[in-house]
Design an enzyme around this catalytic site. Sequence first.
Site, PDB file in Angstrom:
ATOM      1  N   ASN A 157       0.841  -1.191   0.000  1.00  0.00           N
ATOM      2  CA  ASN A 157       0.000   0.000   0.000  1.00  0.00           C
ATOM      3  C   ASN A 157       0.871   1.234   0.000  1.00  0.00           C
ATOM      4  O   ASN A 157       1.572   1.480  -0.965  1.00  0.00           O
ATOM      5  CB  ASN A 157      -0.994  -0.020   1.158  1.00  0.00           C
ATOM      6  CG  ASN A 157      -2.308  -0.651   0.758  1.00  0.00           C
ATOM      7  OD1 ASN A 157      -2.848  -0.339  -0.290  1.00  0.00           O
ATOM      8  ND2 ASN A 157      -2.816  -1.536   1.576  1.00  0.00           N
ATOM      9  N   ASP A 206      -2.669   1.965   5.751  1.00  0.00           N
ATOM     10  CA  ASP A 206      -3.035   1.879   4.342  1.00  0.00           C
ATOM     11  C   ASP A 206      -2.189   2.871   3.553  1.00  0.00           C
ATOM     12  O   ASP A 206      -1.019   2.649   3.340  1.00  0.00           O
ATOM     13  CB  ASP A 206      -4.538   2.149   4.204  1.00  0.00           C
ATOM     14  CG  ASP A 206      -5.107   1.739   2.859  1.00  0.00           C
ATOM     15  OD1 ASP A 206      -4.339   1.262   2.011  1.00  0.00           O
ATOM     16  OD2 ASP A 206      -6.310   1.905   2.651  1.00  0.00           O
TER      17      ASP A 206
END
Length: 93
Positions: free
Chosen positions: A12, A61
């Site tokens: 990510n 993330d």
Amino acid sequence: AKKIITGATTANGMGFSPDGKVFYFIDTPSANIYAYDYDHATGDVSERRVFHTVTDGGLPDGMCVLSDGRICVAGVSAFIRRTERSWIRFSFL
């Protein structure tokens, strides 16, 4: 394209330190934010280390590195920011 990282499960957030010498990488399922030494001339990374592990139940993330070197990480349930001495967590309502 050149493969520089192996063993990641879900790639990510990625970013570079302001001086370009450190590459940051988030592997979401492991909850780890890794830091690597980065060689700008070759594009190679080395000296992988855990920069931070998210331990509050959320998962890291996306991320960005600010011009002053602070790191901001968005997660499933919160936003965290690295200061000089600690991590600050902001929860989403």
